[in-house]
Design a protein around this motif. Sequence first.
Motif, PDB file in Angstrom:
ATOM      1  N   UNK A   1     -12.192  -8.830  -8.282  1.00 56.01           N
ATOM      2  CA  UNK A   1     -11.186  -9.416  -7.869  1.00 56.01           C
ATOM      3  C   UNK A   1     -10.950  -9.491  -6.479  1.00 56.01           C
ATOM      4  N   UNK A   2     -10.269 -10.281  -5.982  1.00 61.93           N
ATOM      5  CA  UNK A   2      -9.912 -10.422  -4.424  1.00 61.93           C
ATOM      6  C   UNK A   2      -8.430 -11.042  -4.085  1.00 61.93           C
ATOM      7  N   UNK A   3      -7.698 -10.355  -3.597  1.00 63.51           N
ATOM      8  CA  UNK A   3      -6.200 -10.710  -3.082  1.00 63.51           C
ATOM      9  C   UNK A   3      -5.883 -10.899  -1.787  1.00 63.51           C
ATOM     10  N   UNK A   4      -5.191 -12.083  -1.126  1.00 67.20           N
ATOM     11  CA  UNK A   4      -4.812 -11.675   0.170  1.00 67.20           C
ATOM     12  C   UNK A   4      -3.578 -12.340   0.320  1.00 67.20           C
ATOM     13  N   UNK A   5      -2.610 -11.679   0.981  1.00 74.29           N
ATOM     14  CA  UNK A   5      -1.389 -12.444   1.501  1.00 74.29           C
ATOM     15  C   UNK A   5      -0.373 -11.371   1.893  1.00 74.29           C
ATOM     16  N   UNK A   6       1.154 -11.501   1.572  1.00 75.86           N
ATOM     17  CA  UNK A   6       1.987 -10.530   1.810  1.00 75.86           C
ATOM     18  C   UNK A   6       2.852 -10.125   0.440  1.00 75.86           C
ATOM     19  N   UNK A   7       3.211  -8.661   0.535  1.00 76.51           N
ATOM     20  CA  UNK A   7       3.874  -8.462  -0.604  1.00 76.51           C
ATOM     21  C   UNK A   7       4.787  -7.143  -0.107  1.00 76.51           C
ATOM     22  N   UNK A   8       5.827  -6.801  -1.156  1.00 77.13           N
ATOM     23  CA  UNK A   8       6.547  -5.513  -0.965  1.00 77.13           C
ATOM     24  C   UNK A   8       6.024  -4.527  -1.700  1.00 77.13           C
ATOM     25  N   UNK A   9       5.861  -3.119  -0.636  1.00 76.08           N
ATOM     26  CA  UNK A   9       5.427  -2.033  -1.375  1.00 76.08           C
ATOM     27  C   UNK A   9       6.485  -1.019  -0.745  1.00 76.08           C
ATOM     28  N   UNK A  10       6.531  -0.010  -1.578  1.00 71.46           N
ATOM     29  CA  UNK A  10       7.458   1.240  -1.369  1.00 71.46           C
ATOM     30  C   UNK A  10       7.331   1.639   0.119  1.00 71.46           C
ATOM     31  N   UNK A  11       8.279   1.824   0.774  1.00 75.45           N
ATOM     32  CA  UNK A  11       8.181   2.321   2.165  1.00 75.45           C
ATOM     33  C   UNK A  11       9.408   3.353   2.295  1.00 75.45           C
ATOM     34  N   UNK A  12       9.372   3.706   3.679  1.00 78.24           N
ATOM     35  CA  UNK A  12      10.426   4.609   4.128  1.00 78.24           C
ATOM     36  C   UNK A  12      11.707   4.486   3.723  1.00 78.24           C
ATOM     37  N   UNK A  13      12.079   3.164   3.614  1.00 77.94           N
ATOM     38  CA  UNK A  13      13.547   2.675   3.210  1.00 77.94           C
ATOM     39  C   UNK A  13      13.812   2.310   1.972  1.00 77.94           C
TER      40      UNK A  13
END
Length: 621
Positions: free
Chosen positions: A485-497
Amino acid sequence: MPKRLLPWLALCACMSLQAAPELAQSRIQALAAQPYWLAIGHYTPAKLGGWRSYVDDPKFFLADDGEHSPEHELAATLKALYASPSLGDKHAQCVYPARTRWLKQQLQLTDLPTVECKEFATWYHDINPHSAVLVFPAAYLNSPSSMFGHTLLRIDQADVDSNNTALLSYALNFGAFIEGMDNSILYAWKGLMGGYPGLFALVPYREKLSEYSRLENRDLWEYRLNLTPEETGRMVEHVWELKQVRFKYFFFDENCSFRLLELLEIARPGAELTDHFPLYAIPTDTVRAVKDAGMIDKIDYRPSREKELLARAEPLDSAEKHLAVRLADDDKLLDSAEFKALPPDRQALVQDAAFRLLRYRATGKERDEADAARSYQLLRAINVNPPPALQVERPGQPEEGHQSLTWQLGAGSRDGQAFGDYGLRMAYHDLEDNSYGFPQGAQLELGDLRVRQYEGNRWQLQNLDLVSIRSMTPRSTMLKPLSWQVTGGWERVLGKNSDNHDDTLVGHINGGAGGSWKLTDGLQAYALGTARIETNPDFAATIAPALGFDSGLLWRNDLGNLSLEGSGDFFHNGEVRRNLSFGQQFELTRDLGLRLSAEREFSHQAGPVNEVMLQLRWYHY
């Protein structure tokens, strides 16, 4: 003065010939506006008004501005048809037989000079067109240019059915002309941006059949068209006009399938097939358009060598399959007590499976004398004890699968906060979509955009996947394909806020490889090792790498498709991110689905977050 007219005009000045008829400008304009003339010039409305031709090769046009002026090109063609016959094969009547025939019919040109077109006559007689078949080699994820499948035309002679001469037919193909050895990234970029010229080519059909079903192990679907001999001949005439004429090639719109639709519009004026594809032309969509236009009489299926091998091995038990694998490596086992202990009918199946496996392994390789010797011995044994005729189950027809563009409308809750979810995927299939007509275990998504609206009218980009490809073909005793598999782009992940309901938007590229296994009918498991590169504003480093895993289950059930997945990423800076997800698609119709999903995310930077969503998915184009 058009440069291509100079030779004809020079000869006209030295010889007494019938002059081209003088037509009123209104008559020329009316003819140039006819759909057929626009079709054979490959004209399309220009963005700023007027016309432009898809043909990017100036040698195709007789008028200097013929690329943008159907009227001038028509007038120049008419004049060239009356040039001296001494031009022979270079005469306009020989170079443009489709234009010539149409103008003769429209203007009743009974006084044209008689020209002997030897090259065209020989070429046309050799092809001897009578009927046509639209051929669809199924999608093949391991080749960047073939991930969506491909289409070509087979041009048959009159005796194709009575004498079973399909292998002697010609394949008409449009494809990118690639010089040198471009790597996959450069190939994809140039293909997207029109960096390759596209050319039509006529080659023996047996060569294309070998290339697709043998070398690439792709199923072939053959759609017999109901074109008349006259319509087929008209199309082939125009192919001669396009000999060595270059177009720009674009993977998504001006590609193999779009160009063939143009030819079918020439064969049957008024079909208007290309009008359905203003943005992109995916091969399965174009096949569906041809079918919807009522142009298909019959559909035949040719399984790949891989499908034939798996079908032959299907009735074997585990011990017999292992014996077939060993037999492919050592034909001396034909004389072993283990093999001879099998009943004759089981021996026939095992040795035939071994032979097919041996030939499958040899695909694309140079001839090996040891392999050839084993193949010969197995073939001798098969001739003595032949197996029953092979029956390969016919899969769902590609054009009967769901359409390629997907609108998504969802509602859900993320850690107690309600949201609306709105999405658009340009193309074209994921593992939970309705799988009818699509390759087993295949996912190919391009341009998947999702936007969310949270309580308080807070909007955010949830993800934009530029590309997401997954190939989860199950391994077996006979074949052991790699899942990847391969994926590329932008996504939301868990972070400091994230505790304040504000996840971090990151850019990423990730991929992985491993295996997939069939557990029961409709149920398979997979496990992959993964690697990820991420740009995350919460991290000190601009680029953060991670290693991880991705494993899960895929279940085709009575309601639709279900997935259960667990994944994790372990970053070099100590961040650990894990995810558990569930998804079940309910198939309401072919082009309408309802998807229930649930997800639990873990991160060192934030506490666990739970999300549930119900999404309506409409497949449309």
